[in-house]
Design a protein around this motif. Structure first.
Motif, PDB file in Angstrom:
ATOM      1  N   LEU B  85      37.343  45.713  59.056  1.00 50.47           N
ATOM      2  CA  LEU B  85      38.144  45.394  57.879  1.00 50.47           C
ATOM      3  C   LEU B  85      38.842  44.062  58.040  1.00 50.47           C
ATOM      4  CD1 LEU B  85      39.307  46.851  55.256  1.00 50.47           C
ATOM      5  CD2 LEU B  85      41.326  47.241  56.648  1.00 50.47           C
ATOM      6  N   ARG B  86      39.281  43.784  59.281  1.00 51.23           N
ATOM      7  CA  ARG B  86      40.066  42.582  59.526  1.00 51.23           C
ATOM      8  C   ARG B  86      39.179  41.343  59.567  1.00 51.23           C
ATOM      9  NH1 ARG B  86      42.979  42.540  64.990  1.00 51.23           N
ATOM     10  NH2 ARG B  86      41.053  41.364  65.215  1.00 51.23           N
ATOM     11  N   ASP B  87      37.906  41.547  59.961  1.00 47.22           N
ATOM     12  CA  ASP B  87      37.079  40.382  60.241  1.00 47.22           C
ATOM     13  C   ASP B  87      35.922  40.185  59.271  1.00 47.22           C
ATOM     14  OD1 ASP B  87      38.759  40.047  62.340  1.00 47.22           O
ATOM     15  OD2 ASP B  87      37.449  41.011  63.793  1.00 47.22           O
ATOM     16  N   LYS B  88      35.571  41.238  58.539  1.00 49.69           N
ATOM     17  CA  LYS B  88      34.419  41.107  57.649  1.00 49.69           C
ATOM     18  C   LYS B  88      34.856  41.334  56.208  1.00 49.69           C
ATOM     19  CE  LYS B  88      31.418  41.511  61.213  1.00 49.69           C
ATOM     20  NZ  LYS B  88      30.443  40.515  61.618  1.00 49.69           N
ATOM     21  N   ILE B  89      33.966  40.970  55.294  1.00 48.54           N
ATOM     22  CA  ILE B  89      34.252  41.227  53.884  1.00 48.54           C
ATOM     23  C   ILE B  89      33.766  42.623  53.559  1.00 48.54           C
ATOM     24  CG2 ILE B  89      33.754  40.487  51.531  1.00 48.54           C
ATOM     25  CD1 ILE B  89      33.771  37.645  52.560  1.00 48.54           C
ATOM     26  N   ILE B  90      34.685  43.564  53.690  1.00 46.63           N
ATOM     27  CA  ILE B  90      34.364  44.975  53.587  1.00 46.63           C
ATOM     28  C   ILE B  90      35.632  45.697  53.177  1.00 46.63           C
ATOM     29  CG2 ILE B  90      34.946  45.503  56.006  1.00 46.63           C
ATOM     30  CD1 ILE B  90      32.589  47.366  56.093  1.00 46.63           C
ATOM     31  N   GLY B  91      35.464  46.843  52.547  1.00 52.08           N
ATOM     32  CA  GLY B  91      36.635  47.636  52.192  1.00 52.08           C
ATOM     33  C   GLY B  91      36.663  48.027  50.730  1.00 52.08           C
ATOM     34  N   ASP B  92      37.758  48.674  50.356  1.00 54.21           N
ATOM     35  CA  ASP B  92      37.917  49.141  48.983  1.00 54.21           C
ATOM     36  C   ASP B  92      38.954  48.293  48.266  1.00 54.21           C
ATOM     37  OD1 ASP B  92      36.138  51.133  49.578  1.00 54.21           O
ATOM     38  OD2 ASP B  92      37.697  52.589  50.099  1.00 54.21           O
ATOM     39  N   LEU B  93      38.597  47.788  47.090  1.00 57.30           N
ATOM     40  CA  LEU B  93      39.525  46.964  46.314  1.00 57.30           C
ATOM     41  C   LEU B  93      39.957  47.719  45.067  1.00 57.30           C
ATOM     42  CD1 LEU B  93      38.681  44.761  48.217  1.00 57.30           C
ATOM     43  CD2 LEU B  93      38.195  43.271  46.284  1.00 57.30           C
ATOM     44  N   ASN B  94      41.247  47.985  44.978  1.00 52.93           N
ATOM     45  CA  ASN B  94      41.788  48.590  43.767  1.00 52.93           C
ATOM     46  C   ASN B  94      42.227  47.471  42.841  1.00 52.93           C
ATOM     47  OD1 ASN B  94      41.486  51.122  44.946  1.00 52.93           O
ATOM     48  ND2 ASN B  94      43.501  50.983  45.912  1.00 52.93           N
ATOM     49  N   VAL B  95      41.427  47.209  41.824  1.00 54.14           N
ATOM     50  CA  VAL B  95      41.776  46.144  40.895  1.00 54.14           C
ATOM     51  C   VAL B  95      42.033  46.754  39.518  1.00 54.14           C
ATOM     52  CG1 VAL B  95      40.314  44.542  42.164  1.00 54.14           C
ATOM     53  CG2 VAL B  95      39.406  45.687  40.148  1.00 54.14           C
ATOM     54  N   GLY B  96      42.704  45.989  38.690  1.00 47.92           N
ATOM     55  CA  GLY B  96      42.989  46.487  37.354  1.00 47.92           C
ATOM     56  C   GLY B  96      43.102  45.337  36.383  1.00 47.92           C
ATOM     57  N   GLY B  97      43.050  45.642  35.119  1.00 47.66           N
ATOM     58  CA  GLY B  97      43.180  44.602  34.124  1.00 47.66           C
ATOM     59  C   GLY B  97      43.648  45.200  32.817  1.00 47.66           C
ATOM     60  N   SER B  98      44.194  44.347  31.974  1.00 52.23           N
ATOM     61  CA  SER B  98      44.534  44.827  30.643  1.00 52.23           C
ATOM     62  C   SER B  98      43.233  44.972  29.854  1.00 52.23           C
ATOM     63  CB  SER B  98      45.524  43.879  29.979  1.00 52.23           C
ATOM     64  OG  SER B  98      45.071  42.557  30.105  1.00 52.23           O
ATOM     65  N   THR B  99      43.319  45.447  28.637  1.00 54.29           N
ATOM     66  CA  THR B  99      42.128  45.896  27.917  1.00 54.29           C
ATOM     67  C   THR B  99      40.947  44.939  27.979  1.00 54.29           C
ATOM     68  OG1 THR B  99      43.730  46.851  26.411  1.00 54.29           O
ATOM     69  CG2 THR B  99      41.415  46.996  25.794  1.00 54.29           C
ATOM     70  N   ILE B 100      41.170  43.719  27.551  1.00 55.41           N
ATOM     71  CA  ILE B 100      40.025  42.791  27.488  1.00 55.41           C
ATOM     72  C   ILE B 100      39.493  42.426  28.878  1.00 55.41           C
ATOM     73  CG2 ILE B 100      39.340  40.458  26.803  1.00 55.41           C
ATOM     74  CD1 ILE B 100      41.011  40.943  24.246  1.00 55.41           C
ATOM     75  N   PRO B 101      40.353  42.033  29.797  1.00 53.39           N
ATOM     76  CA  PRO B 101      39.814  41.733  31.136  1.00 53.39           C
ATOM     77  C   PRO B 101      39.135  42.933  31.793  1.00 53.39           C
ATOM     78  CG  PRO B 101      42.034  40.895  30.927  1.00 53.39           C
ATOM     79  CD  PRO B 101      41.776  41.712  29.703  1.00 53.39           C
ATOM     80  N   ALA B 102      39.754  44.108  31.702  1.00 51.44           N
ATOM     81  CA  ALA B 102      39.205  45.267  32.406  1.00 51.44           C
ATOM     82  C   ALA B 102      37.877  45.707  31.797  1.00 51.44           C
ATOM     83  CB  ALA B 102      40.193  46.421  32.385  1.00 51.44           C
ATOM     84  N   ASN B 103      37.763  45.588  30.509  1.00 48.87           N
ATOM     85  CA  ASN B 103      36.536  46.060  29.860  1.00 48.87           C
ATOM     86  C   ASN B 103      35.436  45.009  29.828  1.00 48.87           C
ATOM     87  OD1 ASN B 103      37.187  48.780  29.089  1.00 48.87           O
ATOM     88  ND2 ASN B 103      38.680  47.880  27.677  1.00 48.87           N
ATOM     89  N   HIS B 104      35.832  43.735  29.719  1.00 46.70           N
ATOM     90  CA  HIS B 104      34.813  42.726  29.466  1.00 46.70           C
ATOM     91  C   HIS B 104      34.671  41.665  30.535  1.00 46.70           C
ATOM     92  CE1 HIS B 104      34.334  44.465  25.494  1.00 46.70           C
ATOM     93  NE2 HIS B 104      35.657  44.497  25.385  1.00 46.70           N
ATOM     94  N   MET B 105      35.678  41.507  31.400  1.00 45.28           N
ATOM     95  CA  MET B 105      35.574  40.445  32.409  1.00 45.28           C
ATOM     96  C   MET B 105      35.345  41.014  33.810  1.00 45.28           C
ATOM     97  SD  MET B 105      38.682  38.034  31.148  1.00 45.28           S
ATOM     98  CE  MET B 105      38.741  37.411  29.455  1.00 45.28           C
ATOM     99  N   LEU B 106      36.235  41.904  34.214  1.00 45.11           N
ATOM    100  CA  LEU B 106      36.148  42.413  35.588  1.00 45.11           C
ATOM    101  C   LEU B 106      34.787  43.034  35.910  1.00 45.11           C
ATOM    102  CD1 LEU B 106      39.785  43.722  36.206  1.00 45.11           C
ATOM    103  CD2 LEU B 106      38.568  41.928  37.467  1.00 45.11           C
ATOM    104  N   PRO B 107      34.198  43.803  35.001  1.00 45.75           N
ATOM    105  CA  PRO B 107      32.887  44.372  35.356  1.00 45.75           C
ATOM    106  C   PRO B 107      31.876  43.319  35.781  1.00 45.75           C
ATOM    107  CG  PRO B 107      33.762  45.483  33.447  1.00 45.75           C
ATOM    108  CD  PRO B 107      34.704  44.346  33.740  1.00 45.75           C
ATOM    109  N   ARG B 108      31.854  42.171  35.080  1.00 44.87           N
ATOM    110  CA  ARG B 108      30.881  41.132  35.455  1.00 44.87           C
ATOM    111  C   ARG B 108      31.241  40.492  36.778  1.00 44.87           C
ATOM    112  NH1 ARG B 108      29.821  38.004  29.761  1.00 44.87           N
ATOM    113  NH2 ARG B 108      30.372  39.784  28.445  1.00 44.87           N
ATOM    114  N   LEU B 109      32.541  40.255  36.976  1.00 45.93           N
ATOM    115  CA  LEU B 109      32.977  39.661  38.244  1.00 45.93           C
ATOM    116  C   LEU B 109      32.656  40.601  39.408  1.00 45.93           C
ATOM    117  CD1 LEU B 109      36.397  38.265  36.998  1.00 45.93           C
ATOM    118  CD2 LEU B 109      34.496  36.888  37.879  1.00 45.93           C
ATOM    119  N   MET B 110      32.918  41.888  39.195  1.00 48.47           N
ATOM    120  CA  MET B 110      32.658  42.872  40.246  1.00 48.47           C
ATOM    121  C   MET B 110      31.168  42.933  40.571  1.00 48.47           C
ATOM    122  SD  MET B 110      35.332  45.675  38.740  1.00 48.47           S
ATOM    123  CE  MET B 110      34.400  47.093  39.249  1.00 48.47           C
ATOM    124  N   ALA B 111      30.353  42.914  39.517  1.00 48.10           N
ATOM    125  CA  ALA B 111      28.899  42.999  39.721  1.00 48.10           C
ATOM    126  C   ALA B 111      28.407  41.803  40.523  1.00 48.10           C
ATOM    127  CB  ALA B 111      28.182  43.068  38.381  1.00 48.10           C
TER     128      ALA B 111
END
Lengths: 306, 306
Positions: B85-111
């Motif tokens: 976890l400390r040295d690699k890009i690994i782990g669980d990210l709890n992210v959130g967004g308001s309506t437009i970012p969470a529904n329309h932006m974050l999914p693409r960024l996450m993908a």
DNA sequence: TAAAAATACTCCATAGGTATTTTAT
DNA sequence: ATAAAATACCTATGGAGTATTTTTA
């Protein structure tokens, strides 16, 4: 990685508070602080983000918590399992016996015992008497059933069965020497074709002792040397010759009309079977139970032995 | 139940010897003795039968050993997982967004991000800007994407996208007022049938600010109050009336010829989207990576927003 | 006699305490 | 002003040592 520190960590993780964790564990807040920072140093990672007066676990804490939970679960299970073992008839019994006991006695005793106590599991070893007694002495077996009284001073033992030894012969053998059913003399025996067990066999040793100075093995007409009870019987059945064995083993064959016994008045001897265990060992309830079960039920369970 | 004692116990169990265990652990034999008897007192059970100079584990020891092995396995896994976890890009990210970012932006960024870093997992929360910012502030979310600049002093943020706001209308609406494609005035808008978001909506707040003192919401002819972006669009599509939304959301519908935008020269405004995180938190590599990934790739990935 | 564990004792490292300071609400 | 954690410092339990005795092979 100390258990007490892990405990403190888990409480902090659950309550999101150092001081509340302290209260629940009856420790002071500074103690909790030092435990957490000790873990943080040890793992070289931050476990909690101190956001103002809010305490938020990092992802490293998530990982640690899930493992720590498993640790505590394991440790609790130890307690309950050991309590069970100490108080109930449960557990694994490593028992062993020499050829005849292991093949023909212990299975019945084990079956009857597990019917009453299904939580007891057995592991059964077969060996000659010396091997079994050594394993009981060394602790590898918790108890053994053998055909002679153990001589090691540390071994406790109790006589649980006496069994007649008999001379067995194939049925046709009787017919062959037609009419000769009457008592046999030692001299008669010397002229018969013999199947003999290997050196070290308890059965053979018992036979030698019974013959004593009446006859030496060299004088016998030996047709075959065989190192297993079953193979000896198969040889007798097949007509290779006569042999000696425990009545207990021979009886089923006699009942089925496959073998006969030769009546030799000069040669009456018994074998004694001893249940033995290490006198210094801590015997848990399941062992004690099986011991006394064997002592009380052996003659009954092995009824055809008489 | 101390870890060091458990360690000593395991070594004794494996080596069947107190003194050998001591040597392997660089402890003296009396130390091992005291550890074992301490465990025996604690569990109230004998762990080893001391048969002369032989040390034989009891069945209680078998139980303890199997659990202890699990304990050590768990503890070792912690170390390696935390190191990862400390040295690699690994782990669980709890992210959130308001309506437009969470529904329309974050999914693409996450993908796009998980395509490069498959060991990162996301959990995505939707809420209004206030809720999301509070959760980031409280630590429940590691980062948030919202439609306004956070005002909490502890939150760091960076502007990652500017998006035009538009007035959208159903296609038939355009035909209905045939020819009236030209620029609209504020007064024209007042006469249109409106679909309005609920109080607290960022979209609504942005619209109010854009109208400023040119027009108050009371003067609008509101046909419906609707509390979701999607439902608003569905209402517009169904012909209930006109509304405002982010161009980013409207564009696909416009491209498909399902909606049109109304050109209102007096009313040109933008919305700004901010990526935000708690300034005091210990951000592990996966978080840093996702942060900079968003900062660098948002305009590109959300290309249809312009 | 040798090898292993138990016992007796000594010592110091650290778990845990109290008192206080720092920081954010 | 208050609530929470960090810091400083002190105390005492118990982990670990050495020396010795006991026991068995």
């Amino acid at each position: 990685m100390d258990i007490r520190k892990l405990e403190a960590f888990c409480k902090v993780y659950e309550l999101r508070s150092f001081s509340k964790a302290g209260k629940e564990l009856f420790l002071s807040q500074p103690t909790i602080s030092s435990h957490i920072s000790c873990l943080e140093d040890e793992l070289d990672v931050l476990l909690f983000d101190r956001l103002g007066r809010r305490t938020v676990p990092t992802q490293a804490a998530d990982i640690l918590y899930s493992s720590a939970s498993k640790v505590f679960e394991s440790l609790e299970r130890v307690q309950t399992e050991i309590l069970l073992l100490r108080d109930k008839i449960i557990g694994d019994l490593n028992v062993g016996g020499s050829t005849i006991p292991a093949n023909h006695m212990l299975p019945r005793l084990m079956a009857a015992f597990t019917a009453k106590h299904p939580d007891v599991r057995f592991s059964l070893s077969v060996g000659d008497s010396d091997q079994i007694l050594n394993k009981v002495y060394s602790g590898e077996l918790i108890l053994g059933l053998v055909g002679r009284k153990p001589d090691q001073p540390g071994l406790a033992s109790s006589l649980i069965l006496q069994d007649d030894m008999v001379v067995v012969a194939p049925v046709k053998f009787n017919t062959h020497l037609n009419g000769m059913k009457g008592p046999w003399t030692i001299d008669d025996l010397a002229r018969l074709p013999w199947i003999m067990r290997e050196k070290g066999s308890g059965t053979r040793k018992a036979f030698e002792e019974a013959l004593q100075d009446k006859l030496s093995l060299q004088e016998l007409n030996v047709r075959a040397w065989v190192d297993s009870t079953t193979a000896v019987l198969e040889c007798v059945l097949a007509g290779v010759g006569v042999s000696t064995t425990s009545r207990f083993v021979a009886q089923p064959y006699i009942d089925r009309g496959q073998l006969v016994t030769l009546d030799v008045p000069e040669l009456v001897w018994k074998r004694e079977f001893y249940l033995t265990y290490h006198a210094d060992r801590d015997l848990f309830p399941a062992v004690r139970a099986f011991l006394s079960f064997c002592e009380q039920n052996t003659p009954g369970l092995l009824a055809n032995a008489t």
